[in-house]
Design a protein around this motif. Structure first.
Motif, short mmCIF file in Angstrom:
data_model
loop_
_atom_site.label_atom_id
_atom_site.label_comp_id
_atom_site.label_asym_id
_atom_site.label_seq_id
_atom_site.Cartn_x
_atom_site.Cartn_y
_atom_site.Cartn_z
N SER A 179 -5.40 -5.39 -5.56
CA SER A 179 -4.33 -5.29 -4.78
C SER A 179 -4.47 -4.19 -3.57
CB SER A 179 -3.24 -4.45 -5.47
OG SER A 179 -2.69 -5.28 -6.82
N TYR A 198 -3.66 -4.72 0.25
CA TYR A 198 -2.94 -3.84 1.07
C TYR A 198 -3.81 -3.35 2.48
CZ TYR A 198 -0.13 -3.34 -3.33
OH TYR A 198 0.43 -3.79 -4.38
N GLN A 200 14.47 -7.72 3.07
CA GLN A 200 13.62 -7.17 2.40
C GLN A 200 14.29 -6.25 1.46
OE1 GLN A 200 10.62 -8.36 2.41
NE2 GLN A 200 10.66 -9.39 4.35
N GLN A 219 15.71 -6.84 -1.63
CA GLN A 219 15.22 -6.84 -3.07
C GLN A 219 13.95 -6.40 -3.06
OE1 GLN A 219 17.69 -8.45 -5.10
NE2 GLN A 219 16.41 -7.14 -6.56
N THR A 220 12.90 -6.69 -2.22
CA THR A 220 11.56 -6.12 -2.45
C THR A 220 11.68 -4.46 -2.33
OG1 THR A 220 10.52 -7.91 -1.03
CG2 THR A 220 9.22 -5.73 -1.20
N ILE A 221 12.63 -4.03 -1.66
CA ILE A 221 12.65 -2.57 -1.36
C ILE A 221 13.18 -1.89 -2.90
CG2 ILE A 221 13.96 -0.54 -0.45
CD1 ILE A 221 14.08 -2.21 2.36
N ASN A 271 12.85 -3.41 -5.85
CA ASN A 271 12.01 -3.93 -6.91
C ASN A 271 10.57 -3.19 -6.86
OD1 ASN A 271 14.02 -5.60 -7.55
ND2 ASN A 271 12.86 -7.48 -6.81
N LYS A 272 10.05 -2.81 -5.72
CA LYS A 272 8.80 -2.21 -5.59
C LYS A 272 8.74 -0.89 -4.71
CE LYS A 272 6.43 -6.64 -6.11
NZ LYS A 272 5.43 -7.61 -5.38
N ILE A 287 5.94 0.30 -1.74
CA ILE A 287 6.40 0.37 -0.42
C ILE A 287 5.98 1.93 -0.06
CG2 ILE A 287 8.45 0.57 0.77
CD1 ILE A 287 9.28 -1.83 -0.57
N HIS A 293 3.02 -14.21 -1.13
CA HIS A 293 3.42 -13.16 -2.22
C HIS A 293 2.32 -12.27 -2.20
CE1 HIS A 293 6.97 -15.35 -3.08
NE2 HIS A 293 6.51 -16.49 -3.49
N LEU A 316 2.62 -8.16 1.94
CA LEU A 316 3.70 -7.15 1.68
C LEU A 316 3.32 -5.89 2.52
CD1 LEU A 316 5.80 -5.81 -0.21
CD2 LEU A 316 4.23 -5.03 -1.54
#
Length: 337
Positions: free
Chosen positions: A110, A114, A235, A237-239, A241-242, A246, A304, A309
């Motif tokens: 990961s 990134y 974004q 849901q991403t904010i 969930n993660k 982030i 994904h 991200l």
């Protein structure tokens, strides 16, 4: 300054909150809007950005554009920062944070993705939003146009080689549809509309241009807030969930943005650039062409992936950070004599 400009930071903060809340409450609606895209360029966001930059395009005086060649230092600063400094400092920060400082919290696979996403942001200097930042700092509209245009021309030949070198891959292909469509939507069309509008207004009255620009300024801010709502809504849901991931990605991105800005500002002061040129020149290097970065990240690593991200986090942190830099530039404006 009107109420829109005076409390711009407040409106953006409310726009961020509203975007996240609406994205959670009405995810289907935002998914439908997000689907209205072509070549990774969302057409609804493009309309709002168009609303933002159209007032500045009206201010461009083509008779004065030719005078830019008499002041080449601003262009040189933009090119040096964007292509000889920014991509490499972004890569260095990515490695520092994700291979060393954040290693206990991020797995190596990961971390590599990134870093790749950060590199793609660093190799994609901004095109559209620069006009907004320039307008907010009362920059020279003619000079900003030339800076953006030359930067876009360099991007055509420099993006893929630099990205390939820093990513250590050989198959980086420029998504030409994204690059060309963005240039058409964000530069060519609003510029053409601005030139036609300015010519028509000048035939009517010597003050007609300034009157229309003043009337349109609130709408330019409305376009900015609407863009913020959409980007954070996409974004949401991403904010939720993660948040940790982030936050980790945001730290080096924010440091990079402020670092590039202060380096650019120091260089601008060193070569004694006028404030109306120095402000936009420094802001061009600190903001990113996120559509291009996202498109390449998806094509190389997948929708994904961690790289995709990271480019999205770049979108999320850009507006709040850039507004703080706009405030600094305005605070440092020389007093009127």
């Amino acid at each position: 300054m009107g109420i829109f400009e005076r409390f711009l930071t407040v409106w953006v903060a409310l726009g961020i909150a509203a975007g996240v809340a609406l994205g959670l409450i009405m995810p289907a609606a935002f998914e439908s809007i997000a689907a209205l895209e072509y070549a990774q360029v969302n057409l609804v966001v493009a309309v709002f950005i168009w609303v933002m930059i159209y007032p500045m395009m009206i201010q461009i005086d083509w008779a004065a554009v030719k005078d830019v060649r008499k002041k080449p230092q601003g262009l040189m600063l933009t090119l040096v920062v964007n292509w000889l400094i920014k991509p490499f400092t972004m890569a260095a920060l990515g490695v520092l944070f994700f291979e060393y400082l954040f290693a206990p919290w991020v797995d190596p696979a990961s971390a590599s993705e990134y870093i790749a996403g950060m590199i793609l942001l660093g190799v994609a200097p901004c095109t559209a939003m620069v006009f907004v930042w320039s307008q907010l700092v009362k920059g020279d509209a003619n000079y900003t146009l030339v800076q953006v245009s030359i930067n876009d021309l360099v991007m055509v030949v420099a993006f893929a080689p630099i990205a390939a070198f820093l990513l250590g891959v050989t198959n980086v292909s420029v998504p030409w549809e994204t690059l060309l469509l963005s240039t058409l939507l964000y530069v060519v069309l609003p510029l053409t509309a601005g030139v036609v509008t300015r010519s028509w207004l000048q035939r009517r009255s010597s003050h007609a241009v300034s009157h229309l620009v003043s009337a349109l300024k609130p709408w330019s801010i409305v376009g900015l807030i609407a863009t913020v709502v959409l980007l954070f809504g996409f974004q949401a849901q991403t904010i939720i969930n993660k948040p940790l991931v982030i936050g980790l990605i945001a730290i080096p991105l924010v440091l990079q943005t402020y670092g590039i800005f202060f380096l650019s500002w120091w260089m601008a002061r060193l070569i004694k650039l006028p404030h109306t040129i120095a402000g936009p020149a420094c802001l061009i290097g600190t903001s990113n062409f996120f559509e291009l970065a996202v498109a390449v990240a998806i094509s190389l690593f997948g929708l994904h992936s961690g790289a995709a991200l990271a480019t999205v986090v770049g979108v999320l942190v850009e507006v709040p950070v850039m507004l703080s830099l706009v405030a600094m530039v305005n605070a440092w404006r020389p007093a009127q004599k």
